[in-house]
Write a protein that holds these residues in place. Structure first.
Motif, mmCIF file in Angstrom:
data_model
loop_
_atom_site.group_PDB
_atom_site.id
_atom_site.type_symbol
_atom_site.label_atom_id
_atom_site.label_comp_id
_atom_site.label_asym_id
_atom_site.label_seq_id
_atom_site.Cartn_x
_atom_site.Cartn_y
_atom_site.Cartn_z
ATOM 1 N N LYS A 188 1.065 -1.307 -0.011
ATOM 2 C CA LYS A 188 -0.035 0.177 0.000
ATOM 3 C C LYS A 188 0.831 1.340 0.025
ATOM 4 C CE LYS A 188 -4.221 0.527 0.430
ATOM 5 N NZ LYS A 188 -5.043 0.606 -0.991
ATOM 6 N N VAL A 189 2.044 1.281 0.767
ATOM 7 C CA VAL A 189 2.759 2.524 0.775
ATOM 8 C C VAL A 189 3.290 2.721 -0.504
ATOM 9 C CG1 VAL A 189 5.023 1.580 1.644
ATOM 10 C CG2 VAL A 189 4.415 3.776 2.203
ATOM 11 N N ALA B 103 0.732 4.934 4.684
ATOM 12 C CA ALA B 103 -0.245 3.654 5.028
ATOM 13 C C ALA B 103 0.120 3.208 6.260
ATOM 14 C CB ALA B 103 0.019 2.539 4.035
ATOM 15 N N ILE B 104 -0.996 3.017 7.075
ATOM 16 C CA ILE B 104 -1.053 2.507 8.496
ATOM 17 C C ILE B 104 -1.980 1.292 8.805
ATOM 18 C CG2 ILE B 104 -0.448 5.067 9.117
ATOM 19 C CD1 ILE B 104 -3.264 5.251 10.168
ATOM 20 N N LEU B 105 -1.623 0.627 9.738
ATOM 21 C CA LEU B 105 -2.323 -0.280 9.899
ATOM 22 C C LEU B 105 -3.435 0.108 10.899
ATOM 23 C CD1 LEU B 105 -0.122 -3.917 10.562
ATOM 24 C CD2 LEU B 105 -1.655 -3.311 8.591
ATOM 25 N N SER C 149 1.540 17.736 6.202
ATOM 26 C CA SER C 149 1.882 17.414 4.512
ATOM 27 C C SER C 149 0.480 17.479 4.026
ATOM 28 C CB SER C 149 2.490 15.964 4.438
ATOM 29 O OG SER C 149 1.615 14.960 4.506
ATOM 30 N N ASN C 150 0.469 17.265 2.532
ATOM 31 C CA ASN C 150 -0.768 16.983 1.637
ATOM 32 C C ASN C 150 -0.932 15.449 1.493
ATOM 33 O OD1 ASN C 150 -1.094 20.064 1.765
ATOM 34 N ND2 ASN C 150 0.530 20.120 0.065
ATOM 35 N N LEU C 151 -0.149 14.889 2.234
ATOM 36 C CA LEU C 151 -0.594 13.461 1.602
ATOM 37 C C LEU C 151 -1.636 12.831 2.299
ATOM 38 C CD1 LEU C 151 3.229 11.877 2.374
ATOM 39 C CD2 LEU C 151 1.972 12.497 0.050
ATOM 40 N N SER C 152 -2.363 11.911 1.496
ATOM 41 C CA SER C 152 -3.528 11.184 2.162
ATOM 42 C C SER C 152 -2.919 9.891 2.906
ATOM 43 C CB SER C 152 -4.490 10.893 1.021
ATOM 44 O OG SER C 152 -5.069 11.759 0.728
ATOM 45 N N VAL C 153 -3.270 9.509 4.014
ATOM 46 C CA VAL C 153 -2.911 8.337 4.556
ATOM 47 C C VAL C 153 -3.765 7.190 4.492
ATOM 48 C CG1 VAL C 153 -2.193 7.442 6.908
ATOM 49 C CG2 VAL C 153 -1.719 9.834 6.483
ATOM 50 N N SER C 154 -3.446 6.006 3.845
ATOM 51 C CA SER C 154 -4.227 5.036 3.593
ATOM 52 C C SER C 154 -4.366 4.312 4.794
ATOM 53 C CB SER C 154 -3.824 4.185 2.322
ATOM 54 O OG SER C 154 -3.731 4.909 1.254
ATOM 55 N N SER D 74 -0.216 11.160 12.400
ATOM 56 C CA SER D 74 -0.837 12.338 12.760
ATOM 57 C C SER D 74 0.101 13.642 12.336
ATOM 58 C CB SER D 74 -1.178 12.454 14.263
ATOM 59 O OG SER D 74 -0.132 12.547 15.029
ATOM 60 N N LEU D 75 1.277 13.197 12.363
ATOM 61 C CA LEU D 75 2.068 14.546 11.822
ATOM 62 C C LEU D 75 1.961 14.835 10.091
ATOM 63 C CD1 LEU D 75 5.447 13.673 13.769
ATOM 64 C CD2 LEU D 75 3.362 15.258 14.646
ATOM 65 N N ILE D 76 2.031 13.488 9.618
ATOM 66 C CA ILE D 76 1.734 13.507 8.183
ATOM 67 C C ILE D 76 0.432 14.218 7.874
ATOM 68 C CG2 ILE D 76 1.373 12.060 5.968
ATOM 69 C CD1 ILE D 76 4.136 11.848 6.561
ATOM 70 N N GLU D 77 -0.629 13.851 8.597
ATOM 71 C CA GLU D 77 -2.064 14.523 8.459
ATOM 72 C C GLU D 77 -1.863 16.091 8.556
ATOM 73 O OE1 GLU D 77 -4.519 12.615 11.445
ATOM 74 O OE2 GLU D 77 -3.394 10.696 10.763
ATOM 75 N N LYS D 78 -1.092 16.428 9.694
ATOM 76 C CA LYS D 78 -0.902 17.859 10.031
ATOM 77 C C LYS D 78 -0.016 18.705 9.139
ATOM 78 C CE LYS D 78 -0.345 20.591 14.435
ATOM 79 N NZ LYS D 78 -1.553 21.295 14.471
#
Ligand code: CTP
Ligand code: MG
Length: 231
Positions: free
Chosen positions: A124-125, A131-133, A197-202, A191-195
């Protein structure tokens, strides 16, 4: 494309209430940290394990690795942790071979992640960069303020988040640097990626077995999980 993993073991395990760091406690005869260490060593895609430890536990961990790990399929680098989990991850990032690599971050206190989950997360990544579990929440969740229920939160969209979490090294370093600059502490890396960056976390569906050993009851549950896996 291979990955490197930051395996976190530099906490204190205060809530476990034991006399030593919980990742060193024995679970059916083996230290908690050795379970996930072996799982990553068994993944052919894992090319480097960065084990983040308390500075004064490094000798102990080096000895444990010698005793428990028969064949080191990839290098294991020991790095000193920080006072907060986030700082420990940050220190781990400094040991990456290459910022262009995929990096997974995993709690050493989660012994039961398995190869199938690592594979799914790794796939997924590569598709989505982050991507997270996790698993869907099973309990009813209510918002409570000063002992009074405010509302029942609709459960359909709620997930419990686990580790590993997978990113590209440069993306994860960039958001950690932002958080560091602003003095922000998140409870996980996503949570740091969400805050910042513009990436979506899958989300990748994990397993209810991938628990974090946090309080003493969790050790009993952990023993039951090990026994079931062995039978
Ligand atoms: N961790 C770390 N560095 C820290 C704090 C935590 O590497 N400064 C690691 C822990 O070793 C653990 C994972 O992060 O594998 C998840 O943290 P947690 O379950 O909170 O472990 P502890 O912080 O050790 O436990 P407690 O909060 O009860 O003291
Ligand atoms: Mg903690």
């Amino acid at each position: 494309l291979d990955y490197e993993v930051i395996l976190l073991a530099a906490g204190q395990g205060k809530r476990m209430g034991a006399s030593r760091n919980k990742i060193l406690l024995h679970l059916i005869g083996k230290p908690v940290i050795s379970y996930s260490l072996k799982t990553f060593l068994n993944d052919p895609a894992c090319q480097h394990i960065i084990l983040v430890t308390q500075a004064d536990e490094q000798d102990l961990l080096a000895a444990m690795i010698k005793k428990e790990i028969k064949k080191k399929r990839c290098p294991i680098t020991l790095v000193s942790g920080g006072s907060e989990r986030q700082y420990s991850v940050f220190n781990g990032l400094s040991a990456l071979f290459d910022l262009e690599n995929i990096v997974m971050v995993h709690d050493g206190a989660r012994p039961f992640v398995n190869l199938a989950q690592l594979k799914a997360l790794h796939r997924k990544v590569q598709e989505t960069r982050a991507a997270i579990l996790g698993v869907p929440v099973k309990d009813t969740i209510k918002r409570v303020v000063e002992g009074i229920v405010q509302e029942t939160v609709p459960r359909e969209t709620l997930w419990q988040i686990q580790t590993p979490q997978a990113f590209y090294g440069a993306d994860l370093l960039a958001v950690h640097e932002c958080a560091q600059r602003q003095g922000y502490l998140g409870t996980d890396d996503a949570s740091l990626i969400e805050k910042y960056s513009n990436l979506s976390v899958s989300m990748v569906l994990g397993s209810y077995e991938n628990i974090k050993l946090t309080t003493p009851e969790d050790m009993l549950i952990g023993e039951a999980i090990v026994k079931r896996k062995r039978s």
